[in-house]
Design a protein around this motif. Structure first.
Motif, short mmCIF file in Angstrom:
data_model
loop_
_atom_site.label_atom_id
_atom_site.label_comp_id
_atom_site.label_asym_id
_atom_site.label_seq_id
_atom_site.Cartn_x
_atom_site.Cartn_y
_atom_site.Cartn_z
N UNK A 244 -40.13 -13.67 41.95
CA UNK A 244 -40.80 -12.39 41.67
C UNK A 244 -41.67 -12.50 40.43
N UNK A 245 -42.72 -11.73 40.39
CA UNK A 245 -43.61 -11.75 39.24
C UNK A 245 -44.51 -10.53 39.24
N UNK A 246 -45.19 -10.36 38.12
CA UNK A 246 -46.13 -9.24 37.96
C UNK A 246 -47.52 -9.79 37.73
N UNK A 247 -48.50 -9.19 38.42
CA UNK A 247 -49.89 -9.60 38.30
C UNK A 247 -50.71 -8.42 37.78
N UNK A 248 -51.54 -8.68 36.78
CA UNK A 248 -52.49 -7.68 36.30
C UNK A 248 -53.84 -8.00 36.93
N UNK A 249 -54.34 -7.08 37.76
CA UNK A 249 -55.65 -7.22 38.39
C UNK A 249 -56.63 -6.36 37.60
N UNK A 250 -57.75 -6.96 37.21
CA UNK A 250 -58.76 -6.22 36.44
C UNK A 250 -60.06 -6.14 37.22
N UNK A 251 -60.56 -4.91 37.44
CA UNK A 251 -61.80 -4.74 38.17
C UNK A 251 -61.64 -3.77 39.33
N UNK A 252 -62.78 -3.24 39.81
CA UNK A 252 -62.74 -2.24 40.87
C UNK A 252 -63.75 -2.46 41.97
N UNK A 253 -64.16 -3.70 42.21
CA UNK A 253 -65.15 -3.99 43.23
C UNK A 253 -64.55 -4.63 44.46
N UNK A 254 -65.43 -5.20 45.28
CA UNK A 254 -65.02 -5.78 46.55
C UNK A 254 -64.04 -6.94 46.34
N UNK A 255 -64.22 -7.73 45.28
CA UNK A 255 -63.33 -8.87 45.05
C UNK A 255 -61.95 -8.37 44.63
N UNK A 372 -52.65 -11.65 24.51
CA UNK A 372 -51.89 -12.68 23.79
C UNK A 372 -50.62 -13.01 24.56
N UNK A 373 -50.10 -14.22 24.35
CA UNK A 373 -48.85 -14.60 25.03
C UNK A 373 -47.64 -13.97 24.34
N UNK A 374 -46.60 -13.75 25.11
CA UNK A 374 -45.35 -13.24 24.55
C UNK A 374 -44.37 -14.39 24.37
N UNK A 375 -43.28 -14.11 23.68
CA UNK A 375 -42.28 -15.16 23.40
C UNK A 375 -41.64 -15.67 24.68
N UNK A 376 -41.57 -14.83 25.72
CA UNK A 376 -40.94 -15.27 26.96
C UNK A 376 -41.94 -15.83 27.98
N UNK A 377 -43.18 -16.13 27.54
CA UNK A 377 -44.15 -16.79 28.39
C UNK A 377 -44.98 -15.86 29.25
N UNK A 378 -44.97 -14.58 28.98
CA UNK A 378 -45.78 -13.65 29.75
C UNK A 378 -47.11 -13.37 29.02
N UNK A 379 -47.95 -12.57 29.64
CA UNK A 379 -49.24 -12.22 29.07
C UNK A 379 -49.23 -10.73 28.72
N UNK A 380 -49.51 -10.42 27.46
CA UNK A 380 -49.53 -9.03 27.00
C UNK A 380 -50.98 -8.60 26.78
N UNK A 381 -51.39 -7.54 27.45
CA UNK A 381 -52.75 -6.99 27.30
C UNK A 381 -52.66 -5.64 26.60
N UNK A 382 -53.25 -5.54 25.42
CA UNK A 382 -53.26 -4.27 24.69
C UNK A 382 -54.47 -3.46 25.14
N UNK A 395 -47.20 -11.66 34.43
CA UNK A 395 -47.06 -13.12 34.49
C UNK A 395 -48.43 -13.78 34.68
N UNK A 396 -49.32 -13.08 35.37
CA UNK A 396 -50.67 -13.60 35.62
C UNK A 396 -51.69 -12.47 35.46
N UNK A 397 -52.88 -12.85 35.02
CA UNK A 397 -54.01 -11.93 34.95
C UNK A 397 -55.12 -12.50 35.84
N UNK A 398 -55.59 -11.69 36.80
CA UNK A 398 -56.70 -12.10 37.66
C UNK A 398 -57.89 -11.20 37.35
N UNK A 399 -58.94 -11.79 36.78
CA UNK A 399 -60.14 -11.04 36.39
C UNK A 399 -61.08 -10.95 37.58
N UNK A 400 -61.30 -9.74 38.08
CA UNK A 400 -62.19 -9.52 39.23
C UNK A 400 -63.44 -8.74 38.82
N UNK A 401 -63.79 -8.78 37.56
CA UNK A 401 -64.93 -7.98 37.09
C UNK A 401 -66.26 -8.56 37.53
#
Length: 511
Positions: A244-255, A372-382, A395-401
């Protein structure tokens, strides 16, 4: 001791001069190849222009395609594949926009109905968009058609492998296009193509990451957990199949919509526990637009539109209006019709509703201040948004901008801006005339044309679409015919050539 300049390469005199003579090339030891028409790029923009010229009767030995790719759809197929549109999936293009068929008939829907011996594609088209989503072709169908047409027009015979360094005006008229051949294929470092006409279809100058993501990647050298949707990132989906994991998707277009559907398809198909955080920079809550006649549907963060532009861009009132606008008025028109959007597909609408109800798909609005990375290896987006400041963990960031680099980051265009007389249009791209000649670059009786995304902001908005590339090719071919290069496609010749296309006979020949 001064370093001696290598023979067969660009020297300081050539690099500094805006206009070259034949003697300057001879003095540098650079071999010259004569051909009337050169197109630079080798992608779909080059292909459709060459297709028009071949149909207009221009012989293959009078055209050269300078490119570092093997076939015209290579780059496009790569981009569709990594952005989660493999060959069996459907792209965002209507049924009649066929880059392999300048007449648009039979359409993709008719061709698919014939191949599958089914009326479903035709009924689908008849019911759009009220009773069904817009019908669009599968990516593989597009590529197969391009391959057949490339064979029919003798495309490979016109293709020259190499990387174009620059295009400079020639004293007396025409141009020199400098090609760097593959290592070991030539006795000199450069080869000059001397031509009367040059066409540029170089595609996107490159991808540009958002500043916060670029800083994260450079600082932490982490190219695995923060990725762009236009670069290979299949590892993200494969890892999520194992845990299991969490993905941050950034963007609002077709991709972004395609990435979401892939994540949701995998979750449903494999019983995964993937959770999705979705960040919109601009959150669209309903129908929007500057005027009642320029409004598009929207909701849940998305702006919905069937295709890249309103259909009147390709042949209606909007196309006629844009051809009359200049300067700031044209820039304002682009701003009014612009903005990120995506088709409203029933399938992933249902998936998003299920995700919101189940609590595993969450949407947010705001801009990212720091990653920035967190101590447990995740990605923190402020993130700073309407709700204040918050931190999104993934756990992952996918930039779709899909941010594009400036046109000057392409070395051929940058050289044209500095030495070729080219300028920028009201939105900062390459300034072209209504017939797609690059303004300010004329050289004697020669002409330099451009088409594709580099010309966005000109008199025709839909330049970075299949049909837009064909319209540009038609304008260019008509202007070349006016200059005596190729025949104008009138009703008789067009009908004859369409019959040849249907029968699979070579273009522009007798018999």
């Amino acid at each position: 001791m001064e370093q001696q300049e290598a023979a067969g390469d660009l020297n300081s005199e050539l690099l500094a001069s805006d206009v070259w003579t034949d003697e300057m090339l001879a003095g540098a030891g650079i071999p010259v190849v004569d051909v009337p028409f050169v197109t630079v790029g080798g992608g779909i923009g080059s292909f459709v222009t060459v297709d028009y010229l071949r149909i207009a009767g221009v012989a293959a030995d009078r055209i050269r395609v300078l490119s570092n790719i093997d076939h015209p759809w290579q780059t496009y197929e790569y981009l569709t594949r990594v952005s989660q549109i493999p060959r069996h999936e459907r792209i965002r293009s209507d049924s009649s926009s066929r880059p392999d068929n300048i007449w648009g008939f039979p359409s993709y829907a008719v061709a698919e109905a014939w191949q599958e011996r089914s009326l479903r594609p035709l009924l689908h088209v008849l019911g759009e968009p009220l009773f069904s989503d817009y019908w669009t072709p599968r990516a593989g169908q597009v590529f197969a058609g391009l391959e057949r047409e490339a064979e029919r027009i003798g495309y490979r015979d016109m293709l020259v492998d190499g990387v174009v360094r620059m295009v400079r005006r020639r004293a007396g008229g025409g141009y020199f296009t400098i090609l760097t051949p593959p290592a070991g294929s030539s006795s000199t470092r450069r080869v000059a193509y001397r031509s009367r006409f040059v066409h540029l279809a170089v595609g996107y100058p490159g991808l540009r990451f958002l500043p916060d993501l670029q800083q994260f990647r450079e600082t932490h050298q982490d190219f695995e957990h923060v990725v762009n949707a236009y670069e290979p990132h299949e590892h993200v989906y494969e890892v999520l199949k194992t845990r299991p994991g969490t993905v941050l998707v950034r963007g609002g277009g077709i991709v972004a919509s395609r990435v979401l559907q892939r994540l949701m398809d995998d979750r449903e198909r494999h019983g995964l526990g993937t959770e999705i955080e979705h960040l919109f920079r601009t959150y669209v809550s309903g129908a929007h637009g500057p005027h009642p006649w320029l409004r598009r549907r929207g909701g849940d963060g998305w702006a919905y539109q069937g295709f890249n532009y309103p259909k009147s861009v390709w042949g209606g009132q909007l196309k006629a209006r844009m051809r009359r606008l200049e300067g700031a008025d044209r820039a304002a028109a682009y701003a009014a019709m612009g903005g990120t959007n995506t088709p409203k597909r029933r399938r992933w609408q249902e998936q998003m509703r299920a995700g919101r109800k189940g609590g595993w798909y969450r949407t947010w609005q705001g801009t990212v201040d720091q990653v920035e990375p967190t101590a447990d290896g995740r990605i923190a987006s402020r993130v700073t948004g309407d709700a204040g400041t918050m931190t999104l963990l993934a756990d992952y960031v996918i930039d779709c901008t899909g941010l594009e680099a400036d046109i000057a980051e392409h070395r051929v265009i940058a050289d044209l801006l500095e030495h070729g007389g080219a300028g920028r249009n009201p939105v900062g791209r390459l300034d072209v005339e209504r017939h797609f000649e690059v303004r300010g670059t004329a050289s004697g009786d020669g002409a330099l044309y451009a088409s594709g995304t580099a010309t966005l902001g000109g008199y025709f908005p839909g330049v970075d679409t299949f049909l837009g590339l064909q319209i540009a090719a038609q304008e260019i071919a008509d202007d070349l015919a006016r200059r005596g290069f190729g025949a104008r496609l009138g009703p008789v010749r067009s009908t004859v050539e369409w019959v040849r296309w249907m029968r699979g006979r070579p273009a522009g020949q007798k018999g």
